[in-house]
Design an enzyme around this catalytic site. Structure first.
Site, PDB file in Angstrom:
ATOM      1  N   SER A   1      52.518  50.476  40.861  1.00 15.31           N
ATOM      2  CA  SER A   1      51.876  51.689  40.324  1.00 15.31           C
ATOM      3  C   SER A   1      52.740  52.881  40.710  1.00 15.31           C
ATOM      4  O   SER A   1      53.554  52.794  41.641  1.00 15.31           O
ATOM      5  CB  SER A   1      50.488  51.837  40.964  1.00 15.31           C
ATOM      6  OG  SER A   1      49.941  53.107  40.702  1.00 15.31           O
TER       7      SER A   1
ATOM      8  N   TYR B   1      44.282  51.447  47.963  1.00 11.94           N
ATOM      9  CA  TYR B   1      45.117  51.198  46.770  1.00 11.94           C
ATOM     10  C   TYR B   1      46.547  51.678  47.016  1.00 11.94           C
ATOM     11  O   TYR B   1      47.511  50.943  46.759  1.00 11.94           O
ATOM     12  CB  TYR B   1      44.495  51.938  45.577  1.00 11.94           C
ATOM     13  CG  TYR B   1      45.127  51.647  44.237  1.00 11.94           C
ATOM     14  CD1 TYR B   1      44.720  50.558  43.469  1.00 11.94           C
ATOM     15  CD2 TYR B   1      46.109  52.481  43.710  1.00 11.94           C
ATOM     16  CE1 TYR B   1      45.286  50.296  42.224  1.00 11.94           C
ATOM     17  CE2 TYR B   1      46.684  52.234  42.469  1.00 11.94           C
ATOM     18  CZ  TYR B   1      46.265  51.142  41.728  1.00 11.94           C
ATOM     19  OH  TYR B   1      46.826  50.887  40.501  1.00 11.94           O
TER      20      TYR B   1
HETATM   21  P1  NAD Z   1      41.966  45.818  34.297  1.00 14.53           P
HETATM   22  O1  NAD Z   1      40.727  46.050  35.070  1.00 14.53           O
HETATM   23  O2  NAD Z   1      41.940  46.024  32.817  1.00 14.53           O
HETATM   24  O3  NAD Z   1      42.527  44.340  34.596  1.00 14.53           O
HETATM   25  C1  NAD Z   1      42.459  43.761  35.876  1.00 14.53           C
HETATM   26  C2  NAD Z   1      42.544  42.265  35.754  1.00 14.53           C
HETATM   27  O4  NAD Z   1      42.421  41.680  37.060  1.00 14.53           O
HETATM   28  C3  NAD Z   1      41.405  41.665  34.896  1.00 14.53           C
HETATM   29  O5  NAD Z   1      41.904  40.594  34.117  1.00 14.53           O
HETATM   30  C4  NAD Z   1      40.440  41.133  35.966  1.00 14.53           C
HETATM   31  O6  NAD Z   1      39.616  40.086  35.485  1.00 14.53           O
HETATM   32  C5  NAD Z   1      41.440  40.642  36.998  1.00 14.53           C
HETATM   33  N1  NAD Z   1      40.828  40.408  38.303  1.00 14.53           N
HETATM   34  C6  NAD Z   1      39.964  41.212  38.986  1.00 14.53           C
HETATM   35  N2  NAD Z   1      39.587  40.605  40.126  1.00 14.53           N
HETATM   36  C7  NAD Z   1      40.208  39.391  40.162  1.00 14.53           C
HETATM   37  C8  NAD Z   1      40.199  38.305  41.076  1.00 14.53           C
HETATM   38  N3  NAD Z   1      39.465  38.324  42.198  1.00 14.53           N
HETATM   39  N4  NAD Z   1      40.957  37.217  40.797  1.00 14.53           N
HETATM   40  C9  NAD Z   1      41.702  37.166  39.650  1.00 14.53           C
HETATM   41  N5  NAD Z   1      41.736  38.172  38.747  1.00 14.53           N
HETATM   42  C10 NAD Z   1      40.991  39.272  39.006  1.00 14.53           C
HETATM   43  O7  NAD Z   1      43.056  46.764  34.970  1.00 14.53           O
HETATM   44  P2  NAD Z   1      44.492  47.259  34.470  1.00 14.53           P
HETATM   45  O8  NAD Z   1      44.351  48.710  34.266  1.00 14.53           O
HETATM   46  O9  NAD Z   1      45.039  46.416  33.390  1.00 14.53           O
HETATM   47  O10 NAD Z   1      45.331  47.017  35.811  1.00 14.53           O
HETATM   48  C11 NAD Z   1      46.196  45.896  36.006  1.00 14.53           C
HETATM   49  C12 NAD Z   1      47.183  46.216  37.127  1.00 14.53           C
HETATM   50  O11 NAD Z   1      47.916  47.381  36.798  1.00 14.53           O
HETATM   51  C13 NAD Z   1      46.525  46.479  38.483  1.00 14.53           C
HETATM   52  O12 NAD Z   1      47.307  45.908  39.513  1.00 14.53           O
HETATM   53  C14 NAD Z   1      46.549  47.994  38.579  1.00 14.53           C
HETATM   54  O13 NAD Z   1      46.570  48.446  39.899  1.00 14.53           O
HETATM   55  C15 NAD Z   1      47.862  48.293  37.864  1.00 14.53           C
HETATM   56  N6  NAD Z   1      47.946  49.674  37.342  1.00 14.53           N
HETATM   57  C16 NAD Z   1      47.096  50.102  36.352  1.00 14.53           C
HETATM   58  C17 NAD Z   1      47.228  51.403  35.870  1.00 14.53           C
HETATM   59  C18 NAD Z   1      46.339  51.968  34.751  1.00 14.53           C
HETATM   60  O14 NAD Z   1      46.401  53.183  34.483  1.00 14.53           O
HETATM   61  N7  NAD Z   1      45.555  51.170  34.075  1.00 14.53           N
HETATM   62  C19 NAD Z   1      48.203  52.254  36.418  1.00 14.53           C
HETATM   63  C20 NAD Z   1      49.042  51.756  37.421  1.00 14.53           C
HETATM   64  C21 NAD Z   1      48.910  50.466  37.875  1.00 14.53           C
END
Ligand code: NAD
Length: 273
Positions: A155, A168
């Site tokens: 991130s 986080y």
């Molecule tokens: P999201 O909530 O859409 O997806 C998260 C995924 O993780 C889902 O498939 C969920 O089912 C899975 N998950 C949750 N708990 C779990 C567990 N115990 N075991 C297995 N799977 C599990 O979120 P996203 O926005 O797509 O984020 C994905 C990654 O990207 C994360 O690591 C997040 O920190 C990172 N990220 C997101 C953003 C953003 O703006 N969306 C920005 C920077 C980093």
């Protein structure tokens, strides 16, 4: 030219033809964007995450339709044994593992003095320790094959902090250390390890926050987007999960063979400030 020949030409032109990829947390958002990109590029894909059976079935058939085989593994990555099981089951099923994307992650926002201990433990377990467990299990398989691509979805918060996100930000900073260490340990084995550092990405999770924040603050959706969520993001736009998929695909391609141990930002200029 007959159809099977055309199909063979099309399939062999796919950059991930013959590769097997695990994408953790790929039932929604960024992980799903990466899984779709890999499937369309010809990889067999293992989907993982928490979702209804109906959604899982739809996603598996969608990814299989884009490319080759797509299967679901419901490992709960809060547990070290389950992380190892995800890797071992994949190798058992497909006979190989070429690409590992550690993407599953959760967030909790709270001042540190009120930060629930169980939330801290859960965020460290999923956003950091899960990657340690999957990588340590995958490493012997990749070393033996002389090939591997490990991508950790970190991130912008791996590079800079924001208040109220202690767990986080700590987990995301730490995963950069893990990324660099693994890159050095595997540098002579045909294995690369990199981190992707997105700013705000348009995912269902973020979209939901917009309406909630607009309601809570009594402001419009546009004001939430520009003055709250994208305040730190100079481009004033969200990255898309398709852009994240393209970057992960490039990191898995031959052109990225010498890219290892890096943190690649996709944050609209956030961390350039
Ligand atoms: P999201 O909530 O859409 O997806 C998260 C995924 O993780 C889902 O498939 C969920 O089912 C899975 N998950 C949750 N708990 C779990 C567990 N115990 N075991 C297995 N799977 C599990 O979120 P996203 O926005 O797509 O984020 C994905 C990654 O990207 C994360 O690591 C997040 O920190 C990172 N990220 C997101 C953003 C953003 O703006 N969306 C920005 C920077 C980093």
């Amino acid at each position: 030219m007959d159809m099977p020949a055309v199909k063979m030409m099309r399939d062999s032109a796919k950059p991930l033809d013959g590769r097997v990829a695990i994408v953790t947390g790929s039932t929604s958002g960024i992980g799903l964007g990466i899984a779709r990109a890999f499937a369309a590029a010809g990889a067999d894909v293992v989907l993982n995450g928490i979702a209804d059976q109906r959604v899982i079935d739809e996603l598996c058939s969608e990814c299989a339709g884009l490319g080759k085989r797509a299967v679901y593994d419901g490992a709960n990555l809060m547990e070290g044994d389950a992380c190892a099981g995800l890797v071992n089951n994949t190798v058992q099923r497909f006979g190989r593992l070429d690409i590992l994307v550690n993407n599953a992650g959760i967030q909790h926002v709270s001042p540190i003095e009120d930060f629930p201990v169980e939330k801290w433990n859960a965020i460290i377990a999923l956003n950091l320790s899960a990657a340690f467990h999957t990588i340590r299990t995958a490493m012997p398989v990749m070393k033996q094959a002389g090939f591997g691509r490990i991508i950790n979805v970190a991130s912008a918060h791996a590079l800079v902090a924001s208040p109220f996100k202690s767990a986080y930000v700590s987990a995301k900073h730490a995963i950069l250390g893990l990324t660099k260490t693994v890159a050095l340990e595997a540098a002579r084995d045909g294995i690369t390890c990199n981190a992707i550092c997105p700013g705000y990405v348009w995912t269902p999770l973020v979209e939901k926050q917009i309406d909630d924040t607009a309601k809570a603050r009594g402001i419009t959706r546009d004001e939430v987007i520009n003055n709250v969520l994208l305040a730190a993001q100079p481009s004033k736009r969200f990255a898309t999960v398709e852009e994240l998929g393209d970057l992960a695909l490039f990191l898995s391609s031959p052109g990225a063979t010498s890219i290892t141990g890096t943190a690649i930002s996709m944050d609209g200029g956030w961390t350039a400030q």
